[in-house]
Design a protein around this motif. Sequence first.
Motif, short mmCIF file in Angstrom:
data_model
loop_
_atom_site.label_atom_id
_atom_site.label_comp_id
_atom_site.label_asym_id
_atom_site.label_seq_id
_atom_site.Cartn_x
_atom_site.Cartn_y
_atom_site.Cartn_z
N VAL A 223 4.59 7.77 0.70
CA VAL A 223 3.15 8.05 0.82
C VAL A 223 2.92 9.47 1.33
O VAL A 223 2.08 10.21 0.79
CB VAL A 223 2.47 7.02 1.75
N LEU A 224 3.65 9.86 2.36
CA LEU A 224 3.45 11.19 2.93
C LEU A 224 3.87 12.28 1.95
O LEU A 224 3.18 13.31 1.83
CB LEU A 224 4.22 11.32 4.24
N PHE A 225 4.97 12.08 1.24
CA PHE A 225 5.37 13.07 0.24
C PHE A 225 4.35 13.13 -0.89
O PHE A 225 3.99 14.21 -1.36
CB PHE A 225 6.76 12.75 -0.32
N GLY A 226 3.88 11.98 -1.33
CA GLY A 226 2.87 11.95 -2.39
C GLY A 226 1.59 12.66 -1.99
O GLY A 226 1.02 13.43 -2.78
N ALA A 227 1.13 12.42 -0.77
CA ALA A 227 -0.09 13.10 -0.30
C ALA A 227 0.12 14.60 -0.18
O ALA A 227 -0.79 15.39 -0.46
CB ALA A 227 -0.51 12.51 1.05
N ALA A 228 1.33 15.00 0.20
CA ALA A 228 1.62 16.41 0.40
C ALA A 228 1.79 17.18 -0.90
O ALA A 228 1.75 18.41 -0.89
CB ALA A 228 2.89 16.56 1.24
N THR A 229 1.96 16.47 -2.02
CA THR A 229 2.21 17.14 -3.30
C THR A 229 1.25 16.72 -4.41
O THR A 229 1.40 17.18 -5.54
CB THR A 229 3.64 16.84 -3.78
N HIS A 230 0.28 15.87 -4.11
CA HIS A 230 -0.50 15.26 -5.19
C HIS A 230 -1.20 16.28 -6.09
O HIS A 230 -1.36 16.06 -7.28
CB HIS A 230 -1.52 14.26 -4.61
N ASP A 231 -1.63 17.39 -5.55
CA ASP A 231 -2.36 18.40 -6.34
C ASP A 231 -1.51 19.63 -6.64
O ASP A 231 -2.06 20.69 -6.97
CB ASP A 231 -3.62 18.84 -5.59
N ILE A 232 -0.20 19.52 -6.55
CA ILE A 232 0.64 20.71 -6.71
C ILE A 232 0.51 21.33 -8.10
O ILE A 232 0.76 22.52 -8.29
CB ILE A 232 2.10 20.38 -6.37
N GLY A 233 0.07 20.55 -9.07
CA GLY A 233 -0.16 21.08 -10.40
C GLY A 233 -1.26 22.14 -10.46
O GLY A 233 -1.37 22.87 -11.45
#
Length: 208
Positions: free
Chosen positions: A72-82
Amino acid sequence: MPPTALHRALTAPPPDGLALRPLPDRVAALLHTLNAPPRLAAHLRAVHDVAARLCDWAERVHPQLPFRRTAVLFGAATHDIGKTLHPAELSGPGSAHEEAGHALLLAHGVAPQLARFARTHASWTAPDTGVDDLLVSLADKIWKGKRVADLENLLVQRIAEAGGQQPWEAFLTLDDALDGLAANADHRLAFQSAYGTDVSACRTDGGA
């Protein structure tokens, strides 16, 4: 050498006493490698912090709820990296960053089960959506105080099923938690807005 705007977005204490956790080291390093816009770094930091607080709440109030905190934390930290590839979507609508972010993370060696959040954070109705996905999506909404009933109801269902509760009981606890998180939304928005969307700002110490 003075710190860059990107470095400050990743490390500077927010105003008004708002506490924001740092991003995972791996994510911060990747944002530097990608020369990410400072505003994106600030946004990811805000959503990551909210996701951490949601995880803290779930572990304390609903310990039976199955989810993977690290994911969850990794996903939140990278969700908009695109949005490093589609910077116009930092200040305007668009979904091109979702598939782009997923591909970008895979290209940088991120495991598929972690890279997927870049593609799924804006859609939570797929049959394979799990609690991890719902928590990332919810953090991406409530960080700015936005309530999304259908998303919240999906998480309420999972909470009720895991804990043997009535849905209304699960809703009351989630509603209280989200009200508390939304209370600091203006401070988080101000923190994000203090940084610009221009990647050239990453190379200078000028204000965004």
